[in-house]
Design a protein around this motif. Structure first.
Motif, mmCIF file in Angstrom:
data_model
loop_
_atom_site.group_PDB
_atom_site.id
_atom_site.type_symbol
_atom_site.label_atom_id
_atom_site.label_comp_id
_atom_site.label_asym_id
_atom_site.label_seq_id
_atom_site.Cartn_x
_atom_site.Cartn_y
_atom_site.Cartn_z
ATOM 1 N N PHE A 1 43.788 0.728 -4.508
ATOM 2 C CA PHE A 1 42.721 0.605 -5.499
ATOM 3 C C PHE A 1 42.825 -0.784 -6.122
ATOM 4 C CE2 PHE A 1 44.027 5.068 -5.382
ATOM 5 C CZ PHE A 1 42.821 5.686 -5.073
ATOM 6 N N GLY A 2 41.893 -1.678 -5.765
ATOM 7 C CA GLY A 2 41.975 -3.035 -6.281
ATOM 8 C C GLY A 2 43.258 -3.722 -5.897
ATOM 9 N N ASN A 3 43.687 -3.562 -4.640
ATOM 10 C CA ASN A 3 44.910 -4.157 -4.093
ATOM 11 C C ASN A 3 46.187 -3.509 -4.594
ATOM 12 O OD1 ASN A 3 43.403 -6.076 -2.619
ATOM 13 N ND2 ASN A 3 43.414 -7.503 -4.351
ATOM 14 N N VAL A 4 46.084 -2.399 -5.319
ATOM 15 C CA VAL A 4 47.259 -1.716 -5.856
ATOM 16 C C VAL A 4 47.339 -0.311 -5.278
ATOM 17 C CG1 VAL A 4 48.393 -0.833 -7.930
ATOM 18 C CG2 VAL A 4 47.221 -3.043 -7.990
ATOM 19 N N SER A 5 48.533 0.061 -4.813
ATOM 20 C CA SER A 5 48.792 1.420 -4.348
ATOM 21 C C SER A 5 50.013 1.971 -5.075
ATOM 22 C CB SER A 5 49.019 1.450 -2.831
ATOM 23 O OG SER A 5 50.102 0.608 -2.462
ATOM 24 N N LEU A 6 50.041 3.283 -5.262
ATOM 25 C CA LEU A 6 51.154 3.966 -5.922
ATOM 26 C C LEU A 6 51.972 4.722 -4.884
ATOM 27 C CD1 LEU A 6 49.298 5.383 -9.058
ATOM 28 C CD2 LEU A 6 50.477 3.182 -8.804
ATOM 29 N N HIS A 7 53.291 4.800 -5.123
ATOM 30 C CA HIS A 7 54.197 5.381 -4.136
ATOM 31 C C HIS A 7 55.205 6.303 -4.822
ATOM 32 C CE1 HIS A 7 53.013 2.421 -0.949
ATOM 33 N NE2 HIS A 7 52.610 1.791 -2.037
ATOM 34 N N ALA A 8 55.547 7.387 -4.133
ATOM 35 C CA ALA A 8 56.544 8.330 -4.638
ATOM 36 C C ALA A 8 57.364 8.849 -3.471
ATOM 37 C CB ALA A 8 55.882 9.482 -5.371
ATOM 38 N N MET A 9 58.642 9.105 -3.721
ATOM 39 C CA MET A 9 59.516 9.629 -2.676
ATOM 40 C C MET A 9 60.536 10.575 -3.288
ATOM 41 S SD MET A 9 62.044 7.644 0.032
ATOM 42 C CE MET A 9 60.678 6.750 0.760
ATOM 43 N N TYR A 10 60.889 11.592 -2.492
ATOM 44 C CA TYR A 10 61.899 12.561 -2.923
ATOM 45 C C TYR A 10 62.725 12.974 -1.721
ATOM 46 C CZ TYR A 10 63.895 17.140 -3.968
ATOM 47 O OH TYR A 10 64.742 18.201 -4.089
ATOM 48 N N SER A 11 64.036 13.060 -1.896
ATOM 49 C CA SER A 11 64.927 13.575 -0.861
ATOM 50 C C SER A 11 65.623 14.818 -1.386
ATOM 51 C CB SER A 11 65.980 12.533 -0.474
ATOM 52 O OG SER A 11 66.994 13.131 0.331
ATOM 53 N N ASN A 12 65.539 15.899 -0.629
ATOM 54 C CA ASN A 12 66.155 17.161 -1.035
ATOM 55 C C ASN A 12 67.638 17.203 -0.710
ATOM 56 O OD1 ASN A 12 65.649 19.806 -2.214
ATOM 57 N ND2 ASN A 12 66.286 20.598 -0.216
#
Length: 264
Positions: free
Chosen positions: A166-177
């Motif tokens: 979005f307007g050159n910006v992306s959001l990221h999330a990660m999880y390891s169980n």
């Protein structure tokens, strides 16, 4: 490039169990060999010559596959194995694909990835680190390896999500169980977990990221022990053939020292 005309994609739901798999119609085999010759001489000592494998980024080979499902959806996989060029040894003991082993689904919602993944502050297809002057493996295990051991690299049993840009910006999330194992016989609370949140800016001239990461460590009884936290901010600006870069990281944790690290 190897092309396969057949395709099979399956999604099964039974109770709380979901199975997802794919055969790609386009498969690429790729690789990189990283080797150097190091010579040294100390006073009153003999000259030495050494073939060094993986001095900057590490030798690897891999397989990538993707299938276009239509309506803006794609499914794919990445299997990547590291090795040492001087003796041909595998990059990870008892790991067929120690660098990355992932399955992903792309769509208008973004991308969801499962498997053994590089953390947000590291590398691989899910890493968003920017501004690391020496990359992530400049003769060691991480960009800050010369000054700290608080570095998250790859984790098992992980799921990652990235939004569309979005307007050159992306959001990221990660999880390891379970960063090393996901023991089905143990409670969830007894696994080591990784958590990551980040934002990535990308344009033709510049790129930057802000990343927060945490990893909790358990002892044999499953009690939290010395959780670690990272806040990393970095980026670069492309000026013709010159790319100025800068990165800053603050690290802290229970019963551990607090540390600031920067590179320009």
């Amino acid at each position: 490039m190897l092309k396969f005309r057949s395709v099979a994609v399956a999604l099964f739901c039974t109770g709380l169990i979901t199975s997802f798999g794919a055969q790609a119609s386009q498969v690429n085999i790729y690789g990189k060999i990283d080797a150097s010759v190091l010579t040294g001489k100390t006073r009153h000592g003999a000259a030495t010559v050494q073939l060094k494998s993986g001095f900057t980024a590490g030798s690897r080979w891999g397989i990538k596959g993707v299938e276009d499902l239509g309506n803006g959806y794609k499914v794919g996989f990445i299997l990547e194995q590291g090795f040492t060029i001087d003796d041909g040894a595998e990059g990870g003991s008892n790991q067929a694909f120690n660098r990355e082993s992932s399955l992903y689904l792309d769509g208008s919602f973004g991308r969801v990835t499962f498997g053994r993944l590089g953390t947000l502050g590291f590398a691989q297809s899910t890493g968003i680190l920017r501004g690391a002057v020496f990359g992530v493996t400049h003769g060691a295990s991480g960009w800050a390896s010369g000054t700290t051991s608080l570095h998250f690299s790859r984790v098992d049993n992980a799921v990652a999500y990235s939004t569309p840009s979005f307007g050159n910006v992306s959001l990221h999330a990660m999880y390891s169980n379970g960063t090393n194992t996901d023991d089905s016989e143990n409670k969830w609370s007894k696994n080591n977990h990784y958590y990551g949140l980040g934002a990535l800016y990308r344009s033709k001239e510049a790129s930057g990221s802000v990343i927060f990461e945490a990893m909790d460590y358990k002892n044999e009884t499953g009690i939290k022990h010395n959780p670690l936290y990272h806040l990393t901010i970095g980026g670069y600006w492309q000026i013709g053939q010159i790319r100025p870069m800068a990165i800053y990281q603050y690290q802290w944790g229970e019963d551990r020292y607090k540390q600031h690290t920067a590179q320009v």
